[in-house]
Design an enzyme around this catalytic site. Sequence first.
Site: not given
Ligand code: DGJ
Length: 732
Positions: A283, A370-371, A480, A530, A533, A538, A552, A613
């Site tokens: 820095f 998700d992804d 997310k 995210c 995980g 913060d 995760d 379930e």
């Molecule tokens: C990391 C995340 O923590 C997971 O829940 C998932 O979204 C993957 N990335 C997807 O690449």
Amino acid sequence: MSIVFTEIAKTFSLHTSKTTYQLKIGNLNYVNHLYYGATIHDEDLSYLIRRYDRGFSGNPYDSLKERTFSLDAQPQEFTTQQQGDFRINSIEVQNPDGSFSFDGRYIAHKIYPGAFTLKGLPTAFATDKDTVDTLEIVLEDAVTKVQVTLLYSVFEEADIIMRAARVHNGGTGEIALKRIMSLNMDYMNGGNLDIISLPGRYGQERQVERQPLTHHVHKIRSGRGISSHQQNPFIALVEKEANEEYGSCYGFALMYSGSFLAEAELDQYDQARLVLGVNDRLFSYQVAPGEDFDTPAVLMTYTHKGLTAMSRNYHNFFRNNLNKSKFVRDIRRPVLINTWEAAFFDFDDVKLIEIAKAAKGMGVEMIVMDDGWFGKRDDDNSGLGDWYVNEKKIKCGLTELVRQINDLGMKFGIWFEPEMVSEDSDLFRSHPDWVMEIPGRHAVRSRNQLVLDVSRKEVQDYLITSINAILDSANIYYVKWDINRAITDLWSNALPAGHQGEVSHRYVLGLYRVMDGIIKTHPDIMFEGCAGGGGRFDPAMLTYFVQYWSSDNTKPLDNLKLHYGSSFLYPLCTMGAHVSQASSMVPLETKAAIAMCGTFGYELDATKLGPDEVAVCKKMSDLYLKYYDINFFGDYYRLANPFENVNLVAWECVSKDKKEALLTVVTVNLTVNGPQEYIHCRGLEPDSLYQVEKEGSGVVLTASGMALMHAGIPIPREIPEFTAFMYHLKSL
Ligand code: DGJ
């Protein structure tokens, strides 16, 4: 007014409802720190500073023949080495003449109502229920005319003081900041302190570590460009005797999402010093004449009532003063199902509809795609950066998919990883210069992806435009926002050589600008953070995200530790927690009881669950809704430490009016023919009578708050391991 300036004594007393922080314009106009602790009046505490002629601790030139005044021994508010203070310091600045001197003396101050704000950095805000005043103290170096303004916003009812520093180059040449800390905290008597921090790693974030403060420099830091899995930007200094209910605890939480540094030291005279701010490694920040540099803010709190009270101050504050989103308090957050552990990259629109239909019966209210839905993204080697829908997978198009999901009575959420780029992507092919890569070298790959240079305005604009286009194209309820690697190869093609030391911090500022342009412009969308995980969980992120994916690692027993550690700073309503297929030996009920220690959801393939379930999931989703208010807005108590107690883990949430509580106990090991275990409640009204209902078994006990707290509740034995008990306490 919570800030009192006493003209004669030249003291500033900063009063929150239960604490006082005092500083003083002291000898030779250096600003002394005098006190931080339980409330005192405005009396001058400078009698606490004793001066001695200390060998090898030099004296500023203008103290003349006076040998007892040394900055090496004085408690101060802002510190610099070149004036003879050899401890860890607040600032290192290289002046236009090459020297490193900064001799900051008081020149002015002002006090005003409201909280300070910082340029490009998030800060906490005052609500209409808060009394907040701010003190600004200006220090100046008479030779270079560099000024440092110390900022203190006193949140009276919350018992929080927010601090930061602003450097102003009032000279005629450019200066280089090599280090600039947000906070310097001196203790005249530091020999009895422990450090608590939240170290961890990927999949095991925010574990708890406690160690004595000794005569060396203790460093807690991230140099990863993100606040990191490995350390959280939080440190507490606590009395050695401090426990959950008793003892002095000082908490410091940095509102910053990049590389940070906390250093703590017990000095030669058993005084303690803590500094906290942006990491000074790699820095160096140029500040031109007339320009300012703002440090990130620190939220500090003090209590003499132990760790629970320290966490409580943060929990209340994080719920009220960080994020204005309606999803923090006014709108209940839906039970969600996330497709990641259900399908990874292997899904299409038909599969998503099937999962949504199956999940409906589980009490799920929202599906999160998700992804894998964009660009060419069939695995994690390609596609990042191409934020347009992959119509080979989402054949009906995003608008139509969301419409069909909504027709099922479900909300729709979507995943992004804005800051990253795959080499196999259209974005990289058209803008290879947008990545962080040092000329003549190859950038480090991680998860086979590179980092976009988010410090660049055109990169920020691309992200804002492309992501907003997706968000505005369909009825999206939730986002997310992920990041899946640390930041290396600090370099920006947009900056000249002499400014490359600024890249890490400029990246963070750029990120906040992108988040302002996406999150703040979509108040009707709920955003969850995210970082593979909880790698960037913060306080600054919580000004944007109402919740953060904790880890995760969805193994329920690991989550007991993770939630316990996270709870030192973060309230349950910010911790993403899901029921998954991990740990088949743990019953679904137990997994769900643990996931209720956070923002509840599922991370599994709903189409593969049997009717029993599904019924259990429905029951547990309903329980989550039943206890939502207690969990999200009540007072949280850690009852059994999972790092120490190997038999059972327990926690409790008590409604603010103490009329209701939810006590959760998980047995992790039951020794054969072992002793009877008891859990002692906390935070109840001693004289109230409580009916104790065990979920699934009805009322098991009626007892006074006093009895439940001091005598406890016996926990059933002879039951299968990994059983969770949820006790609902209601005052009669
Ligand atoms: C990391 C995340 O923590 C997971 O829940 C998932 O979204 C993957 N990335 C997807 O690449």
